[in-house]
Design an enzyme around this catalytic site. Structure first.
Site, PDB file in Angstrom:
ATOM      1  N   ASP A   1      -3.548   2.254  -5.721  1.00 30.35           N
ATOM      2  CA  ASP A   1      -2.345   2.383  -4.908  1.00 30.35           C
ATOM      3  C   ASP A   1      -2.186   1.233  -3.934  1.00 30.35           C
ATOM      4  O   ASP A   1      -1.458   1.316  -2.972  1.00 30.35           O
ATOM      5  CB  ASP A   1      -2.402   3.713  -4.133  1.00 30.35           C
ATOM      6  CG  ASP A   1      -3.593   3.765  -3.213  1.00 30.35           C
ATOM      7  OD1 ASP A   1      -4.572   3.043  -3.488  1.00 30.35           O
ATOM      8  OD2 ASP A   1      -3.565   4.499  -2.228  1.00 30.35           O
ATOM      9  N   GLU A   2      -2.891   0.167  -4.178  1.00 26.97           N
ATOM     10  CA  GLU A   2      -2.951  -0.878  -3.173  1.00 26.97           C
ATOM     11  C   GLU A   2      -3.138  -2.215  -3.869  1.00 26.97           C
ATOM     12  O   GLU A   2      -3.944  -2.332  -4.788  1.00 26.97           O
ATOM     13  CB  GLU A   2      -4.162  -0.588  -2.262  1.00 26.97           C
ATOM     14  CG  GLU A   2      -4.233  -1.416  -1.039  1.00 26.97           C
ATOM     15  CD  GLU A   2      -5.479  -1.059  -0.223  1.00 26.97           C
ATOM     16  OE1 GLU A   2      -6.161  -0.075  -0.556  1.00 26.97           O
ATOM     17  OE2 GLU A   2      -5.766  -1.794   0.715  1.00 26.97           O
TER      18      GLU A   2
ATOM     19  N   ASP B   1       0.855  -1.188   0.000  1.00 28.68           N
ATOM     20  CA  ASP B   1       0.000   0.000   0.000  1.00 28.68           C
ATOM     21  C   ASP B   1       0.891   1.239   0.000  1.00 28.68           C
ATOM     22  O   ASP B   1       1.857   1.325   0.758  1.00 28.68           O
ATOM     23  CB  ASP B   1      -0.878  -0.027   1.257  1.00 28.68           C
ATOM     24  CG  ASP B   1      -1.992   0.992   1.171  1.00 28.68           C
ATOM     25  OD1 ASP B   1      -2.167   1.586   0.083  1.00 28.68           O
ATOM     26  OD2 ASP B   1      -2.674   1.187   2.192  1.00 28.68           O
TER      27      ASP B   1
END
Lengths: 219, 954
Positions: free
Chosen positions: B337-338, B238
């Site tokens: 983003d993860e 993350d």
């Protein structure tokens, strides 16, 4: 529901077809694998799925229609013959007594065919069901046939050969069963299967078994 | 008897007794487990439990047994003393009327009190068990408010007035739902919408591209062979405050300051925009994601607000995923983003994690945190420890250190509920029994909690997640003045949802409407055009077939909205949510209902089998409407080579021709029988069809080749001309063509035809000869005629059978046409042969019925009664038996010849009349009665049997 006598004839033809299939199965004339389980008149029946067999029977039954309508059909017989010497081992007989055969009928045929039958469809079906069941039941009273038996289907008429309007059906004249049996046949016993009164027709179904079937097997 | 022994077929009773005996054994065992002696408070009671209970039945059973009661597995009404239930249906209420029905609390309370409490207090009656009411307790404050309001007789604010003031401003007017096209505008400028769709789109896009590059099948397994040697290792990767860090890349000067990302440029303290992301410096001063900028400013006055930079996010996200693909065996993209990845168990997790972090830092200059664990749950939990910019391995035992709110899928309400149970940490959960968790949270969630608390999570990584729902909600700028605006708005919203549905190629089955309605005491929202304080309502409808039709959706939604009967001015937000999605291309799913396999009508199949040849010239001459119709109905084949001057040869299916020929027959009959009801039938039917569209079921005129030339010649001259004219169609010259006329024209011509028929009735040329000829065809064929083997069986056949080339006209026809007609004829012959049998009789019947319809319906015709063979006047089997019995009884020595003759004859007659069954019954009976009558009788019985056999064989 009103059913006409024409319908009755069709019903009967239907039944004969099933009946023949059923015998073929019960008497093990064909390997069990070619039969598939179907339902007719609420009872399980075995119908041959092999195209040749099924076609042969359905054509035979088809050709019966004219005979039935003219009342010229005395009986239908399915003869099971020994593989060794073609001796008849069993004879399944479907006797039909038809009111259409009466000479004193002066009503036009179409009128008869279109008139309503006097008994109910349910009754008829019940009778036919009983006949099917009892046919299946003959297995227990008949001696087993040797393997590789053959069979023929035959019709005996009252007068003359069946008139054929179709080209496909080729009847072969043959000795009447009567003559045949007088010549060289000794019957062991008769097993009545069912007597079905149905309006126009009176059906009498029985099977005759030959004597000394067992000896032929061993020979 | 041994209850564990085998039972035989049909011994259900034994089975039940055995079962109950075994259950009792089980109970005995339970009794033995009691750790201390418990007071036998239920001694002598026999208790049966019906339906759902809390605590569950098994627990109650245990308690009952421990406390000396008798637990009944099957309700034995004679011995039961109490029935435990929580709720009773009406029927059961009646059934248990005579019993003591109590709720489970009675048991539990009794156990608590260590004595048997009176059951009456816990009694369940029909009424009490109806749905229980929730007891809302008004807080004092609210009461007070209410009181004040009542005192002031202040009416709740009028939505209408509120809206009126708001919409007075032109900007407001333009930017609310009053304005058509608002939904489009709203979505094109909505930041949240952009964010959410952008995120999912970009994720899908990147993953798709990478899948192609790395040779992975979408949604499928991975290119690298999965090594399953070691333990499963899942990493949760993350970005640390993704938007903020990306934003800071180009603003290094802000790196040491609190930064937040929002779409407002100047951060005012009263701004109501949300913060999408903020860095850790900002977080330290209490700023949180999702906070209003204004609030954040109050907490952290130095907060810097930077705008969104979607393109940059996208680029970085791409790099991010590309990097991960290098390491991962399996990847589950969570967001831009993860991501979750699974790596080979034999690699050193911490080293790999460091490698990943280094790689990403190098490529993007942003920090990621990595949580590592043996499964998704633990990896996610580990990330919480890893942040910021770190990595952490969390093993199964460590899970207990977390608080329950850290666990995924456990939100504030669950946390509250758990807190009520005295559970705040995962360790607390660990101590709680599964049954307790399940009874409080339901079987699924309970199990999940139970497993989570033990660090168990066997969810696999999902490469592609199925879309569950598609929705569109608008709760900003929603103001209405009248119903039309609402309707239009709903239409637009439905349109929007549909677009999204189509975008993901799905159809939905369930439509949910979400409504925000202004709280009746709320004033105008503080946020400009916002929804303010609202009540939420939602309703949904399930459709039978999945849809993506905006009109259907809009209609359902509007209906649901209307059902609330809200004042339109109070509406503050509307949302449409489509769930139960089905794939568009998956037809088998969309059409769940099986199609009945109707065999297509004979006519239509035949039409398909015979591609129709049409002369292009004639086809071109037809009006376009007619052309279209023909094209629809027939497979028209325009031959490329022009055929001489034969104008049009459109083959009809033989079936149609037959129908048609029946009509011509009918016509002939009409001329013969002026009063025939059938003619009036034709008249009326054609009258009707003039007004209506010509229906396909109406018969057409037969093609020329099917017309019996003999009957044509037999027609009176005027009529013949008429018919010939009909066939020549448009062509003035008498060219005999097979003309398939367009249905409408046919209709007209049929009218003409029938008209002409009526006119020809008075025609003097209807000669006796003609009359007879026609009439003869009407006579019912009698039996002998019908089955005369030498002749063709019926009139119908005669017309059909005669080949066309036998007619006199044949020679006059051009050669090409002859060939055509011959080909026709052959083809028809084939079909005819197949159907001849059925047709023959059906036709005969149709004719009969028509005749009959004018007179009386044919009822069952009496058949000649068969003379049943009788034995001394008895024909029934019972009668025969009686006679036989008496006969045998009265002649103990043996039968007399005369009597024997009678019996033999009777049996023979039975056989002759095909009553073999009766004969069999008679003989069987005879054997029975003669069994002990001596040899003479027995011999006679054998003789009888032989007689019957002989007779049958004959």
């Amino acid at each position: 529901m009103m059913i006409s006598r024409q319908d009755l004839i069709n019903l009967l033809l239907d039944f004969i077809e099933v009946w023949i299939h059923q015998i073929l199965y019960e008497r093990e004339l064909y390997p069990t694998a070619i039969f598939s389980l179907k339902k007719k008149y609420d009872v399980p029946v075995h119908m041959a799925t092999h195209e040749g067999v099924a076609n042969y029977i359905s054509k035979f039954v088809e050709s019966l229609q004219t005979l039935l309508i003219s009342g010229n059909c005395k009986f239908i017989s399915l003869k099971i013959m020994s593989p060794m010497n073609n001796r008849i081992l069993e004879r399944f007989v479907f006797e039909i007594e038809s009111a259409l055969n009466e000479s004193n009928l002066d009503i036009p045929l179409d009128t008869i065919l279109d008139s309503e039958v006097t008994c109910s469809l349910a009754d008829i079906q019940q009778q036919l069901r009983a006949c099917l069941l009892r046919t299946a039941g003959t297995r227990s009273s008949l001696v087993n046939n040797p393997s590789d038996c053959t069979f023929t289907l035959g019709v005996e008429t009252y007068s003359g050969p069946p008139s054929s309007t179709h080209q496909q059906i080729d009847w072969i004249p043959t000795q009447s069963d009567q003559q045949e049996s007088q010549q060289h046949q000794r019957w062991n016993h008769i097993i009545p299967i069912k007597t079905i009164p149905m309006d126009l027709f009176k059906i009498n179904v029985f099977v005759i078994e030959a004597m000394k079937k067992g000896k032929h097997v061993s020979r | 008897m041994n209850p564990y022994g085998a039972i035989k077929f049909g011994e259900f009773k034994t089975y039940m007794t055995n079962k109950q005996a075994k259950l009792k054994d089980q109970e005995k065992f339970l009794e033995g487990t009691a750790s201390q002696t418990v007071p036998q408070i239920f001694d002598g009671l026999s208790i049966y439990i019906n339906g759902y209970t809390n605590p569950p039945q098994s627990e109650l059973r245990r308690q009952i047994i421990l406390h000396g009661g008798d637990y009944q597995h099957y309700l034995k009404k004679s011995s039961v003393t109490h029935i435990i239930a929580t709720n009773l249906t009406h029927a059961k209420c009646n059934e248990f009327r005579a019993y003591k029905v109590v709720n489970p609390d009675w048991l539990m309370d009794s156990i608590k009190e260590q004595r048997l409490l009176p059951w009456n207090d816990y009694r369940i009656t029909g009424k009490d068990t109806a749905q229980s009411e929730l007891h809302f307790q008004r807080s004092n404050k609210q009461k007070q408010q209410q009181h004040e309001e009542d005192d002031n007789t202040k009416k709740p604010l009028e939505g209408k007035a509120l809206n009126a003031t708001l919409l007075a401003k032109s900007w407001n007017r333009e930017n609310t739902s009053v304005n058509p096209g608002f939904v489009k505008k709203f979505y094109s400028s909505s930041r949240l919408h952009h964010l959410s769709t952008w995120k999912s789109e970009i994720k899908a896009e990147i993953i798709k591209r990478l899948d192609e590059n790395f040779g992975r099948e979408a949604g499928g397994s991975i290119g690298k062979k999965r090594k399953r040697n070691g333990e499963r290792l899942v990493m949760h990767i993350d970005f640390d405050c993704f938007f903020a860090s990306v934003g800071l890349l180009d603003r290094p000067e802000l790196k040491s300051q609190p930064v937040a990302v929002s779409h407002v440029q100047q951060a005012k303290t009263d701004s109501s925009s949300d913060i999408a992301s903020c860095n850790y410096i900002a977080r330290a001063s209490g700023v949180r994601n999702g906070m209003h900028v204004g609030t954040a400013k109050q907490r952290c006055p130095k907060l810097q607000v930077i705008p969104y930079e979607f393109e940059k996010y996208r680029a970085i996200s791409e790099i991010f995923y590309e990097t991960l693909y290098g390491f991962a065996e399996e990847i589950e993209p969570v967001s831009v983003d993860e991501a979750l990845i699974e790596i080979g168990g034999d690699e050193e997790a911490n080293i790999v994690a460091t490698q990943i972090r280094d790689a990403i830092r190098e490529k993007t200059r942003c920090e990621v945190s990595i949580g590592i664990g043996p499964n998704i749950l633990l990896a996610r939990l580990a990330t919480k420890k890893a942040k910021p910019a770190g990595q952490y391995y969390c093993n199964t035992e460590e899970v207990q250190k977390f608080s329950v709110s850290d666990l995924p899928r456990i939100g504030p309400s669950m946390t509250d509920k758990l807190a009520d149970m005295g559970i705040s940490t995962v360790a607390d959960v660990l101590r709680t029994k599964l049954s307790v968790l399940q009874s409080n949270f339901g079987p699924k969630t309970g199990k999940m909690l139970y497993e989570f608390s033990r660090g168990i999570d066997d969810r696999p990584l999902k490469h592609e997640q199925e879309r569950q729902s598609v929705s569109a909600d608008v709760n900003w700028g929603v103001r209405f003045e009248n119903e039309e605006q609402v309707k239009r708005f709903v239409d637009e919203l439905a349109e929007e949802v549909t677009e999204r549905l189509r975008g993901v190629q799905r159809k939905g089955k369930r439509i949910t409407l979400n409504v925000l309605r202004r709280c009746l005491d709320a004033g105008e929202a503080s946020k400009r055009l916002g929804c303010g304080k609202c009540d939420n309502f939602s309703k949904s409808v399930s459709l039978t077939i999945a849809t993506d039709d905006p009109k259907a959706i809009s209609r359902h939604v509007y209906d649901m909205l209307l059902s609330y009967k809200f004042d339109v001015t109070d509406l503050r937000g509307l949302g449409i949510n489509i769930t139960k999605l089905e794939s568009v291309d998956d037809n088998s799913k969309v059409v769940k209902q099986q199609k009945l396999s109707f065999t297509p009508s004979y006519e239509s199949t035949k039409l398909k089998q015979f591609p129709t040849e049409v002369d292009p010239e004639v086809f071109a001459e037809l009006p376009t409407a007619v052309q279209d119709e023909l094209k629809q109905q027939y497979k028209i084949h325009l031959p490329s080579s022009k055929q001489t001057d034969s104008k049009l040869s459109l083959q009809l299916s033989p079936q149609k021709e037959k129908q048609a020929s029946v009509v011509v027959d009918g016509c002939k009959e009409d001329t013969a029988m002026v009063e025939s009801p059938y003619s009036s039938d034709i008249q009326t039917s054609s009258d009707e069809s003039v007004n209506n569209e010509p229906s396909a079921s109406l018969p057409d005129i037969p093609p020329w080749s099917q017309l019996d030339p003999g009957s044509l010649l037999a027609l009176p001259e005027a009529m013949r001309n008429q018919v010939l004219k009909l066939y020549s169609g448009k062509l003035p010259k008498r060219k005999q063509n097979d003309v398939e006329l367009p249905a409408q024209q046919q209709e007209q011509q049929r009218l003409q035809q029938s008209d002409s028929m009526f006119s020809s009735r008075e025609h003097p040329q209807l000669t006796k000869k003609n009359y007879r000829l026609m009439n003869s065809s009407k006579n019912s064929t009698t039996l002998t005629q019908m089955f005369n083997t030498t002749k063709s069986p019926s009139r119908e056949d005669k017309t059909v059978h005669r080949p066309p080339w036998e007619s006199a006209i044949w020679a006059e026809l051009p050669a090409s046409m002859q060939a055509e007609i011959q080909a026709d004829h052959r083809r028809e012959q084939l079909v005819r042969e197949r159907n001849i049998r059925n047709h023959h009789f059906r036709e005969a019947r149709v004719k009969l019925m028509k005749n009959a319809s004018s007179t009386t319906k044919i009822m069952a015709l009496p058949l000649p009664v068969q003379n049943e063979p009788k034995l001394l006047g008895n024909s029934s089997i019972e009668g025969v038996r009686t006679v036989l019995h008496e006969w045998v009884e009265s002649f103990p020595l043996g039968p007399e010849d005369e009597d024997a003759g009678v019996v033999v004859k009777f049996l023979q007659q039975l056989v002759q009349t095909k009553d073999l069954e009766k004969a069999q019954l008679a003989i069987m009976y005879f054997y029975e009665v003669t069994k002990e009558k001596g040899d003479v009788w027995c011999l006679f019985a054998d003789k009888l049997k032989q007689t019957v056999s002989d007779a049958t064989e004959a």
